[in-house]
Design an enzyme around this catalytic site. Structure first.
Site, short mmCIF file in Angstrom:
data_model
loop_
_atom_site.label_atom_id
_atom_site.label_comp_id
_atom_site.label_asym_id
_atom_site.label_seq_id
_atom_site.Cartn_x
_atom_site.Cartn_y
_atom_site.Cartn_z
N GLU A 39 0.85 -1.19 0.00
CA GLU A 39 0.00 0.00 0.00
C GLU A 39 0.88 1.24 0.00
O GLU A 39 2.00 1.21 0.52
CB GLU A 39 -0.91 0.04 1.24
CG GLU A 39 -1.90 -1.10 1.32
CD GLU A 39 -2.69 -1.07 2.63
OE1 GLU A 39 -2.76 0.00 3.26
OE2 GLU A 39 -3.21 -2.13 3.02
N LYS B 11 2.39 4.46 1.34
CA LYS B 11 2.59 5.05 2.68
C LYS B 11 2.37 6.55 2.55
O LYS B 11 3.20 7.26 2.00
CB LYS B 11 3.99 4.74 3.22
CG LYS B 11 4.18 5.21 4.67
CD LYS B 11 5.57 4.91 5.19
CE LYS B 11 5.66 5.16 6.68
NZ LYS B 11 5.17 6.47 7.10
N ARG C 84 -2.24 9.66 10.98
CA ARG C 84 -3.09 8.49 11.25
C ARG C 84 -4.36 8.93 11.98
O ARG C 84 -4.31 9.72 12.92
CB ARG C 84 -2.29 7.53 12.12
CG ARG C 84 -2.83 6.10 12.18
CD ARG C 84 -2.01 5.19 11.30
NE ARG C 84 -2.24 3.79 11.58
CZ ARG C 84 -1.29 2.94 11.95
NH1 ARG C 84 -0.06 3.36 12.13
NH2 ARG C 84 -1.56 1.66 12.12
N ARG D 90 -3.84 9.82 16.28
CA ARG D 90 -3.05 8.67 16.75
C ARG D 90 -2.79 8.76 18.24
O ARG D 90 -2.50 7.76 18.89
CB ARG D 90 -1.75 8.54 15.96
CG ARG D 90 -0.73 9.61 16.21
CD ARG D 90 0.54 9.36 15.41
NE ARG D 90 1.20 8.14 15.84
CZ ARG D 90 1.82 7.29 15.04
NH1 ARG D 90 1.86 7.51 13.75
NH2 ARG D 90 2.41 6.22 15.51
N GLU E 136 -5.35 7.25 6.86
CA GLU E 136 -4.40 8.36 6.92
C GLU E 136 -5.10 9.61 6.40
O GLU E 136 -5.64 9.62 5.29
CB GLU E 136 -3.16 8.05 6.07
CG GLU E 136 -1.98 8.95 6.32
CD GLU E 136 -1.11 8.48 7.48
OE1 GLU E 136 -0.09 9.14 7.74
OE2 GLU E 136 -1.44 7.47 8.12
#
EC number: 6.5.1.1
Length: 573
Positions: free
Chosen positions: A250, A252, A257, A272, A301
């Site tokens: 995937e 990045k 997050r 996060r 994200e």
């Protein structure tokens, strides 16, 4: 339960450096509560022992800094001059207060002894005090607690107010104590903590006789966020393919997050750090509400986008959005956000034990597929669209050459690299796992915590211009890895200096020792072996990339990470 009885065991824990002895002393504390206290007491001591009044998932703090504590201590009859001298001598505000209060005749001589319940409820109230006179009210409450306490109690009250107990206890040690005393499987209790982030609730349930593995309150729940699963470093794409067999690659993303929770039409979005950022991103909430889903936890994200170039904007723009409390609509017009979802953790039931490939199937039913090898044309168009919610771009293959093409393409659209995931793996909250890897084109930046700050020179003389930075080991002990000052703008220095003045715990003149709360992302030329620092490694020419206000000490890199990067780079030379 009397607070002094708790303090006596805290004192034993503090005096030993051996992990097993700390575990045994906490077992002794559990037994004392079992025979002399209430179930609620174990909840309270489990949190207080690690310097918390609130459960971790609540993301709330008492919010008292050293300066306010010093003001409160002064009202008990201790002079500021004596207090600061004692702090400098001992390096610990708690011990300083204890030593100096031993010389003062306390009003508490004829009063009732403090109870654990009093301390706990009073500190919870402290966090709720707001308004113009809030500082005075807080000072008065803290002062009353200190006046009513004996010297040993004052040590731990002072530390708890700062949420730093300094006794070397952590969550794994408390969980080990639970396992030992209640004869429950250690892995089971660790997993329960991972989905609750509430050590106090687990303790209360155990001492009440609950079957914790089947207790519905201890299962993954919507609106109780969990810590993200973390990736390992890998020397190469080829190595990661060997580890993950037929991996899922995937992109990045260059973002932050987030966890999205939705139930009964209500949406919460968490960072996060488990902070609730829902009110700062209303357009994302509106889009999520348009999708016919409920009772769900999604992970992805959040990226700030430049729609003209199709590339992400600077990371600081995301933080600006997350921190914003006023004029949110105006900022939203300037900084467009989108979320690339890469996991679903709950959908009508917990899914963390379900293989990634099955979780991905659910995700793609909700947000569509984005298979890079077969849908690139569609993906390229959507990058420039106003669409806000996507499934992450992915590739399933064991071909390293194809994976490298995907890696280079991900870089070409402005992102950081790729993730490599084992499609058969479950989701392990809060752990750095061997089923997920990350690949970036350069040396991995490090997230480090600031432990000391030093006044600058020349143009920086009005600010703290140099910062001692540290990583942590498996026991959460901090290890210095260097000092950094380059990369910081004047605005950064001004902001950092303000924070430093709020969290400094010892003043050494030109240098101050800090609570470990400031996280910096740093780059560096290389990691080298060094006898200067106890850990044996140092960063060569570190430079600050950004202040990571979205991260806490829980998110910083570890000593093992440093060793792994060092070995990877050494093998490349």
């Amino acid at each position: 339960m009397l607070f002094i009885d708790f303090c006596k065991i805290l004192d034993k824990i503090e005096k030993t450096t051996k992990r097993l002895e700390k575990t045994d002393y906490f077992v002794e504390l559990i037994d004392f509560i079992k025979n002399n206290g209430k179930a609620e007491n174990l909840k309270q001591v489990s949190q207080i022992t690690i310097g918390r009044v609130f459960a971790e998932f609540e993301n709330k703090e008492i919010g008292i800094g050293p300066n306010l504590l010093i003001e409160a201590v002064k009202t008990t009859g201790i002079s500021e001059k004596d207090l600061k001298a004692e702090i400098k001598k001992t390096g610990d505000i708690g011990i300083a207060v204890e030593n100096l209060s031993s010389n003062i005749k306390q009003v508490s001589l004829f009063s009732q002894p403090l109870t654990l319940e009093e301390i706990y409820s009073t500190l919870k109230k402290l966090s709720e005090i707001e308004g113009n006179s809030s500082q005075k009210k807080k000072t008065r409450i803290i002062s009353n607690l200190l006046i009513l306490s004996n010297p040993v109690e004052s040590r731990y009250i002072s530390r708890l107010i700062l949420e730093d107990m300094r006794i070397g206890m952590n969550i794994p040690t408390i969980l080990a104590s639970f396992s030992n005393y209640f004869n429950v499987n250690k892995e089971a209790v660790e997993k329960i903590y991972a989905v609750t982030n509430d050590i106090g609730l687990i303790g209360k349930k155990l001492i009440s006789g609950s079957d914790i593995e089947n207790d519905s309150e201890l299962k993954l729940k919507v609106f109780r966020p969990i810590k993200p699963m973390l990736a390992q470093l890998t020397p190469s794409i080829e190595d990661a393919i060997i580890e993950t067999k037929m991996p899922q690659f995937e992109t990045k993303y260059d973002g932050a997050r987030v966890q999205v929770h939705k139930s009964n039409g209500k949406v919460n979005i968490y960072s996060r750090r488990l902070e609730n950022i829902t009110n700062s991103v209303p357009e994302l909430v509106e889009e999520i509400n348009k999708i016919d889903i409920d009772n769900i936890i999604l992970e992805g994200e959040c990226v700030a986008m430049d729609l003209s170039s199709g590339k992400p904007r600077p990371f600081q723009d995301i933080l600006r959005r997350f921190r914003r409390k006023y004029d949110i609509d105006k900022v939203a017009e300037k900084i467009a956000l989108r979320i690339y979802f890469f996991d679903v953790l709950y959908y009508e039931k917990g899914l963390i034990d379900t293989p990634l490939k099955n979780r991905r199937e659910i995700l793609e039913k909700l947000f569509g597929t984005n298979n890079w090898d077969s849908e690139l044309e569609k993906i390229q168009k959507e990058i420039f669209s106003n669409k806000m919610l996507f499934s992450s771009f992915k590739l399933n293959s064991d071909d390293p050459d194809l994976a490298k093409e995907f890696f280079n393409w991900s870089l070409s659209i402005g992102h950081e690299g790729i993730m490599i995931k084992n499609p058969d793996a479950p989701y392990t909250p809060g752990s750095r796992v061997k089923t997920m890897y990350k690949v970036k084109p350069t040396l991995e930046n490090l997230d480090v915590v600031v432990t000391r700050a030093k006044i600058g020179m020349g143009k920086r003389k009005d600010w703290y211009g140099s910062y001692e930075i540290s990583v942590k080991d498996d026991e959460d002990n901090l290890h210095v890895i260097g000092n950094v000052g380059s990369g910081l703008t004047e605005d950064d220095l001004e902001r950092l200096t303000t924070i430093v003045n709020e969290i400094k715990i010892e003043d050494l003149g030109e240098e101050v020792i800090l609570e470990p709360k400031i996280v910096l992302e740093v780059t560096y030329e290389e990691i080298q072996t060094s006898e200067k620092y106890e850990m044996g490694y140092a960063l060569r020419f570190p430079r600050v990339v950004q202040i990571r206000e979205d991260k806490s000490i829980n998110d910083i890199n570890t000593l093992d990470d440093v060793k792994k990067i060092y070995e990877i780079e050494r093998n490349r030379k």
